[in-house]
Design an enzyme around this catalytic site. Structure first.
Site, PDB file in Angstrom:
ATOM      1  N   GLY A  51       1.509  -0.673   0.488  1.00 38.68           N
ATOM      2  CA  GLY A  51      -0.367  -0.306   0.130  1.00 38.68           C
ATOM      3  C   GLY A  51       1.099   0.948  -0.138  1.00 38.68           C
ATOM      4  O   GLY A  51       2.168   1.547   0.664  1.00 38.68           O
ATOM      5  N   ARG A  93      10.153  -1.848  -4.989  1.00 44.60           N
ATOM      6  CA  ARG A  93       9.456  -1.020  -5.672  1.00 44.60           C
ATOM      7  C   ARG A  93       8.741  -0.345  -7.235  1.00 44.60           C
ATOM      8  O   ARG A  93       9.632   1.123  -6.169  1.00 44.60           O
ATOM      9  CB  ARG A  93       8.209  -1.557  -5.083  1.00 44.60           C
ATOM     10  CG  ARG A  93       8.047  -3.002  -4.671  1.00 44.60           C
ATOM     11  CD  ARG A  93       6.788  -3.042  -3.847  1.00 44.60           C
ATOM     12  NE  ARG A  93       5.761  -3.790  -4.160  1.00 44.60           N
ATOM     13  CZ  ARG A  93       4.258  -3.340  -4.597  1.00 44.60           C
ATOM     14  NH1 ARG A  93       3.530  -2.742  -2.994  1.00 44.60           N
ATOM     15  NH2 ARG A  93       3.514  -3.809  -5.118  1.00 44.60           N
ATOM     16  N   ASP A 242      -1.652   4.106  -6.245  1.00 42.91           N
ATOM     17  CA  ASP A 242       0.237   3.918  -6.233  1.00 42.91           C
ATOM     18  C   ASP A 242       0.942   5.083  -6.378  1.00 42.91           C
ATOM     19  O   ASP A 242       2.143   5.739  -6.547  1.00 42.91           O
ATOM     20  CB  ASP A 242       0.112   3.276  -5.986  1.00 42.91           C
ATOM     21  CG  ASP A 242      -0.137   1.977  -5.943  1.00 42.91           C
ATOM     22  OD1 ASP A 242      -1.314   1.748  -6.152  1.00 42.91           O
ATOM     23  OD2 ASP A 242       0.533   1.484  -4.622  1.00 42.91           O
ATOM     24  N   ASN A 252      -2.995   2.068 -10.157  1.00 40.78           N
ATOM     25  CA  ASN A 252      -3.928   1.798  -8.490  1.00 40.78           C
ATOM     26  C   ASN A 252      -3.101   0.028  -9.356  1.00 40.78           C
ATOM     27  O   ASN A 252      -2.966  -0.127  -9.800  1.00 40.78           O
ATOM     28  CB  ASN A 252      -4.452   2.127  -8.216  1.00 40.78           C
ATOM     29  CG  ASN A 252      -5.338   1.731  -7.049  1.00 40.78           C
ATOM     30  OD1 ASN A 252      -4.639   1.650  -5.937  1.00 40.78           O
ATOM     31  ND2 ASN A 252      -6.488   0.817  -7.251  1.00 40.78           N
TER      32      ASN A 252
END
Ligand code: MRU
Length: 358
Positions: A51, A93, A242, A252
Site C-alpha cells: 500500500g 518497488r 499508487d 493503482n
C-alpha cells in the site's frame, strides 16, 4: 472502531521497525521485526508491508535502521551510507511514488543538517522525521475520510478494489477511510470488495479489515463487478492510488482501470482517494508511470498450488493506469479535486495547508 497498527517503530534510535506480516493475513496475525535495511527491503518487495503510504513510512524507518551503525562514524562515512541506504531502498518497488517521496524527504532532512550536527544527532533527527511522516499520514487518512464521506449517501452500495485501508496506511486508510468516516457520520453502506487477483489483497486484507471494523462487506471475484453493477447494487466506486500523474491519470492495483471502465458504462461515479504524497507532478501523464512487473509464479502457483500448465508464458503487471477522464473526483487531504484536470490538480497541490483546512 478497532485500530490496526500496521507498522511502528519500537524503542529509541537503537530500536527497530515492527510490522504486521500482511502476507499471512487473514489466517495468521504475526508481527515481524526489521532490524536491518535488508529486512525492510525484503518486507517491501515481498508485500509484507504494502500500500503506497505504508511503503513510504516503512522506507522512512528503513533509512533509520540502515544508518544505525553509521551514527558512530564520521560525517563523510555517514553520508556515504545514507546514499547507499536510500538508493537501495529505492529499488524495492517502482510504482508507488510514496516510496521515493519519503526517501527524498529523509535525504533532504539529513542534508540540511550536514556540517551543523554530528552523525548521531542527524540519526536522531532522521528518526524524528520518520515519525513525522508516520504521524502526518495518520492525519491525512482522517482528512480524506472526512472529505470523501460527503460524496456518499446513506444506503448506498460501494465497490473498492485492492486494499486501501488501515493496512496500507498509518491509520484507517484512503478509500476505506471514506467508508469508515461515512459510517461514523451515521450512513449505512454496503461495501463490495473485489478479491483482487493475483495476490488477493481485496479478499485477504480488505474483507478482513472491514469485518474487523464492523462494516457490512461482500466479497466478489474481480470478474463479477460488471454483473454486480448491472444489478444496480453499486452507486459509487472508491479506490486508492499508487501514483497520480500531473494530468490526474492514476496508477493503482491491476484491475482498477477495468473497474473504472465498468463504472463509466453504468453511470456510476468513480472516485480516487489518495494523499498529496501520492501525486507526482514530475510525471506528466499515466504513460510515464513505471509499472511493476512481478513474478510469474504469483499467477501460476498462487498460494502454493500450481494452477496453470508448467512453462506457460505469463504477463503479470502489478498495476494499471486509470485515465483522468474516467475519474469523477480525487479526494486528497487538502480537498476534493473535481474535475480531474491538470489545472485543478496543480491548484490543489499548490494550496497551502492552512488554506486547505479552511
Ligand atoms: O501491490 P500493493 O498491495 O502494494 O498495491 C496496493 C494498491 O494498489 C493500493 O490500492 C494503493 O497502494 C493505495 S493504498 C492507500
Amino acid at each position: 472502531m478497532k485500530n490496526i497498527d500496521t507498522l511502528h517503530w519500537t524503542g529509541d534510535e537503537s530500536g527497530c521497525l515492527v510490522m504486521i506480516d500482511q502476507t499471512l493475513l487473514p489466517l495468521e496475525f504475526t508481527e515481524i521485526e526489521c532490524r536491518t535495511v535488508e529486512d525492510v527491503w525484503e518486507a517491501i518487495k515481498m508485500l509484507r508491508v504494502r500500500g503506497a503510504p505504508a511503503i513510504g513510512i516503512a522506507a522512512a524507518y528503513g533509512v533509520c535502521v540502515g544508518l544505525q551503525a553509521a551514527a558512530s562514524t564520521d560525517e563523510a562515512a555517514f553520508f556515504t551510507r545514507l546514499d547507499e541506504v536510500v538508493d537501495y531502498l529505492a529499488t524495492s518497488r517502482p510504482t508507488a511514488v510514496n516510496l521515493f517521496w519519503a526517501l527524498d524527504r529523509m535525504r533532504k532532512k539529513a542534508q540540511l543538517l550536514r556540517g551543523k550536527a554530528a552523525p548521531a544527532a542527524i540519526a536522531a533527527a532522521l528518526l524524528a522525521e520518520a515519525r513525522a511522516v508516520h504521524e502526518e499520514d495518520r492525519q491525512m487518512c482522517r482528512a480524506i475520510g472526512r472529505l470523501g464521506a460527503t460524496l456518499l449517501e446513506d444506503g448506498q452500495g460501494v465497490l473498492t478494489h485492492c486494499n486501501a485501508g488501515g493496512l496500507a496506511t498509518a491509520d484507517y486508510g484512503t478509500a476505506l477511510a471514506v467508508f469508515f468516516a461515512a459510517t461514523e457520520a451515521g450512513k449505512t453502506l454496503h461495501v463490495y470488495a473485489d478479491e483482487t487477483r493475483p495476490l488477493l489483497q481485496g479478499a485477504r486484507l480488505t474483507a478482513w479489515e472491514l469485518q474487523q471494523r464492523g462494516i457490512d462487506v461482500t466479497l466478489i471475484c474481480d470478474s463479477m463487478a460488471a454483473q454486480v453493477m448491472r444489478e444496480g447494487r453499486v452507486q459509487a466506486v472508491v479506490t486508492g492510488a499508487d501514483r497520480i500523474a500531473a494530468n490526474g491519470d492514476a496508477a493503482n492495483k491491476i484491475g482498477t482501470y477495468g473497474v473504472a471502465l465498468l463504472a463509466a458504462a453504468h453511470d456510476i461515479p468513480f472516485y480516487v482517494a489518495a494523499p498529496t504524497s501520492t501525486f507526482d507532478l514530475a510525471t506528466p501523464n499515466g504513460d510515464a508511470i513505471p509499472i511493476e512487473q512481478r513474478n510469474a509464479a504469483e499467477i501460476t502457483h498462487g498460494f502454493g498450488r500450481q494452477t496453470a500448465p508448467s512453462g506457460v508464458k505469463v504477463y503479470n503487471p502489478a498495476f494499471d493506469v486509470t485515465p483522468a477522464r474516467l475519474i469523477q473526483a480525487i479526494i486528497c487531504e487538502k480537498g476534493i479535486i473535481r474535475p480531474v484536470t491538470p489545472e485543478c490538480v496543480a491548484e490543489m497541490l499548490n494550496l497551502s495547508d492552512d488554506a486547505a483546512g479552511s
